[in-house]
Structure formats: structure tokens, C-alpha cells
Design a protein around this motif. Structure first.
Motif, PDB file in Angstrom:
ATOM      1  N   ASP A 146      32.152 -38.528  32.452  1.00  0.00           N
ATOM      2  CA  ASP A 146      33.247 -39.078  31.651  1.00  0.00           C
ATOM      3  C   ASP A 146      33.778 -37.999  30.721  1.00  0.00           C
ATOM      4  OD1 ASP A 146      32.992 -42.121  32.182  1.00  0.00           O
ATOM      5  OD2 ASP A 146      30.939 -41.495  31.752  1.00  0.00           O
ATOM      6  N   LEU A 147      32.863 -37.149  30.249  1.00  0.00           N
ATOM      7  CA  LEU A 147      33.223 -36.175  29.214  1.00  0.00           C
ATOM      8  C   LEU A 147      32.714 -34.784  29.557  1.00  0.00           C
ATOM      9  CD1 LEU A 147      32.184 -38.363  26.179  1.00  0.00           C
ATOM     10  CD2 LEU A 147      34.514 -37.678  26.726  1.00  0.00           C
ATOM     11  N   VAL A 148      33.547 -33.806  29.241  1.00  0.00           N
ATOM     12  CA  VAL A 148      33.160 -32.416  29.465  1.00  0.00           C
ATOM     13  C   VAL A 148      33.529 -31.620  28.216  1.00  0.00           C
ATOM     14  CG1 VAL A 148      33.447 -30.397  30.967  1.00  0.00           C
ATOM     15  CG2 VAL A 148      33.757 -32.685  31.908  1.00  0.00           C
ATOM     16  N   PRO A 149      32.527 -31.059  27.516  1.00  0.00           N
ATOM     17  CA  PRO A 149      32.881 -30.228  26.357  1.00  0.00           C
ATOM     18  C   PRO A 149      33.596 -28.976  26.850  1.00  0.00           C
ATOM     19  CG  PRO A 149      30.515 -30.750  26.394  1.00  0.00           C
ATOM     20  CD  PRO A 149      31.080 -31.135  27.724  1.00  0.00           C
ATOM     21  N   VAL A 150      34.765 -28.708  26.306  1.00  0.00           N
ATOM     22  CA  VAL A 150      35.500 -27.526  26.773  1.00  0.00           C
ATOM     23  C   VAL A 150      35.997 -26.675  25.611  1.00  0.00           C
ATOM     24  CG1 VAL A 150      36.376 -28.187  29.061  1.00  0.00           C
ATOM     25  CG2 VAL A 150      37.556 -29.005  27.030  1.00  0.00           C
ATOM     26  N   GLN A 154      38.536 -23.030  28.913  1.00  0.00           N
ATOM     27  CA  GLN A 154      38.235 -23.877  30.076  1.00  0.00           C
ATOM     28  C   GLN A 154      39.167 -25.083  30.179  1.00  0.00           C
ATOM     29  OE1 GLN A 154      36.273 -23.232  32.480  1.00  0.00           O
ATOM     30  NE2 GLN A 154      34.979 -21.589  31.717  1.00  0.00           N
ATOM     31  N   ARG A 155      40.091 -25.205  29.242  1.00  0.00           N
ATOM     32  CA  ARG A 155      40.970 -26.373  29.200  1.00  0.00           C
ATOM     33  C   ARG A 155      41.770 -26.540  30.509  1.00  0.00           C
ATOM     34  NH1 ARG A 155      43.132 -28.694  24.028  1.00  0.00           N
ATOM     35  NH2 ARG A 155      41.736 -27.233  23.025  1.00  0.00           N
ATOM     36  N   GLN A 156      42.284 -25.415  30.997  1.00  0.00           N
ATOM     37  CA  GLN A 156      43.086 -25.459  32.229  1.00  0.00           C
ATOM     38  C   GLN A 156      42.233 -25.907  33.419  1.00  0.00           C
ATOM     39  OE1 GLN A 156      44.679 -21.639  33.276  1.00  0.00           O
ATOM     40  NE2 GLN A 156      46.706 -22.475  33.672  1.00  0.00           N
ATOM     41  N   HIS A 157      40.946 -25.503  33.401  1.00  0.00           N
ATOM     42  CA  HIS A 157      40.064 -25.896  34.500  1.00  0.00           C
ATOM     43  C   HIS A 157      39.768 -27.392  34.467  1.00  0.00           C
ATOM     44  CE1 HIS A 157      38.424 -21.527  34.915  1.00  0.00           C
ATOM     45  NE2 HIS A 157      39.615 -21.675  35.439  1.00  0.00           N
ATOM     46  N   LEU A 158      39.711 -27.955  33.289  1.00  0.00           N
ATOM     47  CA  LEU A 158      39.493 -29.402  33.215  1.00  0.00           C
ATOM     48  C   LEU A 158      40.746 -30.132  33.707  1.00  0.00           C
ATOM     49  CD1 LEU A 158      37.501 -31.630  32.497  1.00  0.00           C
ATOM     50  CD2 LEU A 158      38.663 -31.819  30.319  1.00  0.00           C
ATOM     51  N   GLU A 159      41.902 -29.583  33.370  1.00  0.00           N
ATOM     52  CA  GLU A 159      43.160 -30.197  33.827  1.00  0.00           C
ATOM     53  C   GLU A 159      43.238 -30.230  35.345  1.00  0.00           C
ATOM     54  OE1 GLU A 159      45.622 -31.998  32.620  1.00  0.00           O
ATOM     55  OE2 GLU A 159      44.327 -31.967  30.853  1.00  0.00           O
ATOM     56  N   ILE A 160      42.874 -29.131  35.980  1.00  0.00           N
ATOM     57  CA  ILE A 160      42.948 -29.090  37.449  1.00  0.00           C
ATOM     58  C   ILE A 160      41.907 -30.051  38.046  1.00  0.00           C
ATOM     59  CG2 ILE A 160      41.500 -27.058  37.889  1.00  0.00           C
ATOM     60  CD1 ILE A 160      43.376 -26.254  40.100  1.00  0.00           C
ATOM     61  N   THR A 161      40.772 -30.186  37.378  1.00  0.00           N
ATOM     62  CA  THR A 161      39.751 -31.148  37.844  1.00  0.00           C
ATOM     63  C   THR A 161      40.341 -32.552  37.822  1.00  0.00           C
ATOM     64  OG1 THR A 161      37.974 -29.780  36.947  1.00  0.00           O
ATOM     65  CG2 THR A 161      37.443 -32.091  37.336  1.00  0.00           C
ATOM     66  N   ARG A 162      41.028 -32.865  36.737  1.00  0.00           N
ATOM     67  CA  ARG A 162      41.645 -34.201  36.619  1.00  0.00           C
ATOM     68  C   ARG A 162      42.704 -34.397  37.716  1.00  0.00           C
ATOM     69  NH1 ARG A 162      41.635 -37.114  31.962  1.00  0.00           N
ATOM     70  NH2 ARG A 162      43.864 -37.488  32.190  1.00  0.00           N
ATOM     71  N   TYR A 182      35.833 -33.227  25.885  1.00  0.00           N
ATOM     72  CA  TYR A 182      35.092 -33.602  24.683  1.00  0.00           C
ATOM     73  C   TYR A 182      35.241 -32.472  23.678  1.00  0.00           C
ATOM     74  CZ  TYR A 182      31.274 -34.498  21.482  1.00  0.00           C
ATOM     75  OH  TYR A 182      30.537 -34.721  20.347  1.00  0.00           O
ATOM     76  N   PHE A 183      35.773 -32.809  22.501  1.00  0.00           N
ATOM     77  CA  PHE A 183      35.933 -31.763  21.482  1.00  0.00           C
ATOM     78  C   PHE A 183      34.848 -31.921  20.434  1.00  0.00           C
ATOM     79  CE2 PHE A 183      40.147 -32.479  23.278  1.00  0.00           C
ATOM     80  CZ  PHE A 183      40.417 -31.199  23.733  1.00  0.00           C
ATOM     81  N   PRO A 184      34.045 -30.889  20.227  1.00  0.00           N
ATOM     82  CA  PRO A 184      32.987 -30.989  19.226  1.00  0.00           C
ATOM     83  C   PRO A 184      33.562 -31.233  17.822  1.00  0.00           C
ATOM     84  CG  PRO A 184      33.006 -28.816  20.270  1.00  0.00           C
ATOM     85  CD  PRO A 184      34.135 -29.578  20.853  1.00  0.00           C
ATOM     86  N   LYS A 185      32.751 -31.871  16.954  1.00  0.00           N
ATOM     87  CA  LYS A 185      33.214 -32.194  15.586  1.00  0.00           C
ATOM     88  C   LYS A 185      33.681 -30.946  14.853  1.00  0.00           C
ATOM     89  CE  LYS A 185      29.634 -34.428  14.020  1.00  0.00           C
ATOM     90  NZ  LYS A 185      28.514 -34.746  14.608  1.00  0.00           N
ATOM     91  N   VAL A 186      32.788 -29.971  14.767  1.00  0.00           N
ATOM     92  CA  VAL A 186      33.205 -28.705  14.139  1.00  0.00           C
ATOM     93  C   VAL A 186      33.190 -27.614  15.200  1.00  0.00           C
ATOM     94  CG1 VAL A 186      32.759 -28.829  11.646  1.00  0.00           C
ATOM     95  CG2 VAL A 186      30.836 -28.686  13.240  1.00  0.00           C
ATOM     96  N   GLY A 187      34.363 -27.139  15.497  1.00  0.00           N
ATOM     97  CA  GLY A 187      34.459 -26.177  16.583  1.00  0.00           C
ATOM     98  C   GLY A 187      34.530 -24.757  16.087  1.00  0.00           C
ATOM     99  N   ALA A 188      33.441 -24.272  15.465  1.00  0.00           N
ATOM    100  CA  ALA A 188      33.473 -22.900  14.953  1.00  0.00           C
ATOM    101  C   ALA A 188      33.624 -21.918  16.111  1.00  0.00           C
ATOM    102  CB  ALA A 188      32.210 -22.605  14.184  1.00  0.00           C
ATOM    103  N   ARG A 189      34.553 -21.001  15.946  1.00  0.00           N
ATOM    104  CA  ARG A 189      34.756 -19.966  16.962  1.00  0.00           C
ATOM    105  C   ARG A 189      34.229 -18.679  16.357  1.00  0.00           C
ATOM    106  NH1 ARG A 189      39.702 -17.109  19.041  1.00  0.00           N
ATOM    107  NH2 ARG A 189      39.472 -17.152  21.288  1.00  0.00           N
ATOM    108  N   ILE A 190      33.115 -18.197  16.880  1.00  0.00           N
ATOM    109  CA  ILE A 190      32.495 -17.001  16.310  1.00  0.00           C
ATOM    110  C   ILE A 190      33.130 -15.769  16.944  1.00  0.00           C
ATOM    111  CG2 ILE A 190      30.275 -15.816  15.975  1.00  0.00           C
ATOM    112  CD1 ILE A 190      30.609 -18.615  14.530  1.00  0.00           C
ATOM    113  N   MET A 191      33.463 -14.806  16.092  1.00  0.00           N
ATOM    114  CA  MET A 191      34.185 -13.636  16.576  1.00  0.00           C
ATOM    115  C   MET A 191      33.236 -12.444  16.745  1.00  0.00           C
ATOM    116  SD  MET A 191      36.905 -15.309  16.666  1.00  0.00           S
ATOM    117  CE  MET A 191      38.300 -14.274  17.046  1.00  0.00           C
TER     118      MET A 191
END
Ligand code: AQP
Length: 336
Positions: A146-150, A154-162, A182-191
Motif C-alpha cells: 500500500d505504501l512505499v517510502p520514497v 525515487q518519486r518517478q519510479h513510484l509513478e511508473i509503478t502506479r 509514504y513521506f516520513p514525518k521529518v525528512g532530513a536530507r543529510i548533505m
């Protein structure tokens, strides 16, 4: 179990390439561990994806086990969740072929990750790299996720899956669950520690750009001490003008639990060097229990084999149900 009692299915995986690092811990592994009670989770070491680019076989074998042990050491519970290695469940490759026959070249040509990754491969680009999104669609659709954390990439890959799932359902009737992101609550992007304008990556050629989960304490201290800093002198969260210090603040906050404003006020009037010393200690302390648990698991060959076998068997049983249905729908005669 009735539908209302059924926990939503959530699937995620990481390729055994490069070295799992603190970005993966903060952005993925830690939250996976928290999701296990709320969702019916499947966590996969996606080794079939790793060979879309050249791999050294012995290295790949070692990494696969390292990654599996690190999943577990970060809190993934193989009883609560289904944890397995993708190549142990042949249904992934089988479904990928069936889905590939329902995917258009044009759709795959638009994938930006293919464009980016193929540039790095020179002339001999493996066709698997082009086909990668179809295999990813198979990973997801095989378990009725039902849910895939992306992450963004990877967003485009989930779209093509759909799109593939919807197309298939239109042709053959309801077969696949159409997954949501599925979007995590806090989406820290570490650089990156060497270039705070690009994401910290586990397969960066420069190991100084990331802190691997298995780096020794002194290696971690050295990497943080040498991390690039900004031209200012204040420890202040300002991603636009002070991306490097802001990144270190994010890392500290994510791993220590202290808020960024509290860190800013504690370090008012102090130099970058003091701050970096503390960030290093926070990282060392965060990875120490992971490393200890990893070492126990990695040396327990029998225990590891049991986990691998059980995970593959559980995944296989679930995958079989959907794969058999797909084969019936496309018109293959059942094997007697
Ligand atoms: N820098 C990061 N900050 C926060 N989260 C991150 N993740 C990765 N880097 C950061 C999260 O970790 C999971 C795995 O992502 P990945 O990109 O390391 O690995 P992959 O999914 O196997 O795909 P790649 O990019 O194709 O692998 P490499 O880099 O080895 O070539 C994701 O949940 C991601 O958000």
C-alpha cells in the motif's frame, strides 16, 4: 483477518552498493524501525538492482550480508517484519518480465535516474539499468504494498509503478494494489561532508564525504573535523548562506535529539572547531551500539542463515500468490 484488521503493507529496500552511512540511518533505517508496529513491513536488500552497474562478485556477497546485518542492528526485527534478500525470491525477476511486457520504451526513456546513472557508465550501458524501474515495480506489486517510502530521486519510479499497475488492472481486472508514496514525518536530507550542496551518498567515490555506519571512532572524528565549513564563524542554521554548518547542525539534532535552536544558543560565541568536536562525539555515540550489534550478528553464521532462510520463505509464500494470479490473468496454463 478482516480488511479493517489488516495492517497496511509497506515495502522498502536499499541496494547493496557503497557503504551504508548516517544519511541512510537518519533518512531511512531509523524510521523503518519505528514503522514496524504500525505496518506490515517488508525490508529488502535489493541485490538484483545492484548488478545494473558492474559489481565485483566477492564484494557484492560481503555487502549483501553487511547490509542485512546493519538493517537488523538498526532495529529491524526479523520477526515483526519480513526481511530478505531480493535474489532469494525468484518471483521478483519473473514478475519483472511480465510487467516489462506491459511497459513502454517511452516511459522508461523518461526516467531521470537512468539518464543520470547511464552518463557515469560510458559506452557500455547495461540494459538492466534501463529496465530497473520495471524490477522496482515488481518488488512493490508482488506484495500488494500500500505504501512505499520514497525520497525525491525515487518519486518517478513510484509513478511508473502506479501507471503499470493501473494499466494491468484495466486489461485484466483487479490484480494489483496501486501503491501510494509514504513521506516520513521529518525528512532530513543529510548533505555531503565535502560538498554541502549535494546529498550525502553511500556510493560517493570519496569516502570522506560520508560517515559510514561501520567507520571506526577515530575515522569518524577525522571526517567530521575535516568536513568543509562555511566562510562565517557562527554556529547558525542557515542552509542558504551556511550550508555546511547547517548540515552538521542537522546531523547533531537528528542523532542527539537536541533541537537546532538549543544547539545554536549553546554554541553562541564558540568556534566551529568546538562544535565539530561535539558533532563527532554525537555521531560516534549514535553508531557505537549499531556497530556492537552488527559485530554480534555478522559472526553468528547459523543465526544469519536462519534469518535469511525464514525471510525468503515468508516473502516467497506471499509473492507466489500474486505471481500465480498474474500468470493466470495473462493466459499462461497452470503447471500441474
Ligand atoms: N543523504 C541522505 N539523507 C537522508 N536520507 C538518505 N537516504 C539516502 N541518502 C540520504 C535514504 O536512504 C535510503 C536508501 O537510499 P540510497 O540512495 O542510499 O540507496 P538506493 O535506494 O539503493 O539507491 P541508489 O541511489 O541508486 O544507490 P547508490 O547511491 O548506491 O547508487 C532511501 O530511503 C533514501 O531516501
Amino acid at each position: 483477518m478482516s480488511d479493517s484488521e489488516r495492517k497496511p503493507v509497506l515495502l522498502s529496500g536499499i541496494q547493496p552498493s557503497g557503504n551504508l552511512m548516517i544519511g541512510n540511518l537518519i533518512g531511512a533505517l531509523r524510521s523503518w524501525a519505528e514503522l514496524q508496529d504500525r505496518y506490515d513491513c517488508l525490508f529488502v536488500v535489493v541485490d538484483l538492482h545492484a548488478i545494473t552497474v558492474p559489481q565485483e562478485p566477492a564484494e557484492l556477497r560481503r555487502r549483501c550480508l553487511d547490509f542485512l546485518c546493519l538493517y537488523l542492528a538498526c532495529g529491524i526485527d526479523p520477526v515483526k517484519s519480513t526481511v530478505f534478500v531480493q535474489s532469494h525470491v525468484p518471483a521478483h525477476s519473473e514478475l519483472a518480465w511480465l510487467l516489462g511486457c506491459h511497459t513502454y520504451m517511452g516511459e522508461l526513456s523518461r526516467m531521470t535516474q537512468f539518464k543520470d546513472k547511464s552518463k557515469k557508465q560510458g559506452e557500455n550501458i547495461r540494459s538492466g539499468l534501463f529496465f530497473y524501474p520495471v524490477l522496482m515495480a515488481a518488488d512493490i506489486l508482488l506484495y500488494g504494498a500500500d505504501l512505499v517510502p520514497v525520497g525525491d530521486d525515487q518519486r518517478q519510479h513510484l509513478e511508473i509503478t502506479r501507471d503499470i499497475a493501473q494499466r494491468f488492472n484495466q486489461l485484466y481486472g483487479d490484480v494489483f494494489t496501486v501503491p501510494e508514496a509514504y513521506f516520513p514525518k521529518v525528512g532530513a536530507r543529510i548533505m555531503s561532508l565535502t560538498d554541502p550542496t549535494s546529498k550525502m551518498s553511500k556510493s560517493d567515490e570519496n569516502p570522506r564525504s560520508y560517515v559510514a555506519l561501520l567507520d571506526a571512532p577515530d575515522v569518524i572524528r577525522g571526517k567530521i573535523r575535516r568536513a568543509v565549513t562555511d566562510s562565517g564563524t557562527e554556529v547558525r542554521f542557515a542552509p542558504e548562506s551556511q550550508p555546511a554548518i547547517s548540515n552538521l547542525l542537522q546531523i547533531h539534532a537528528a542523532l542527539s535529539g537536541e533541537s537546532i535552536p538549543s544547539l545554536e544558543s549553546r554554541f553562541t560565541g564558540k568556534g566551529y572547531a568546538d562544535f565539530k568536536e561535539e558533532v563527532a562525539e554525537v555521531v560516534v555515540r549514535a553508531v557505537a551500539p549499531i556497530q556492537e550489534r552488527y559485530r554480534q550478528l555478522r559472526t553468528d553464521k547459523a543465526g544469519l542463515e536462519a534469518i535469511l532462510g525464514d525471510g525468503a520463505a515468508r516473502a516467497e509464500r506471499r509473492a507466489r500468490r500474486i505471481l500465480d494470479k498474474v500468470k493466470r490473468k495473462v493466459g499462461f496454463i497452470p503447471r500441474t
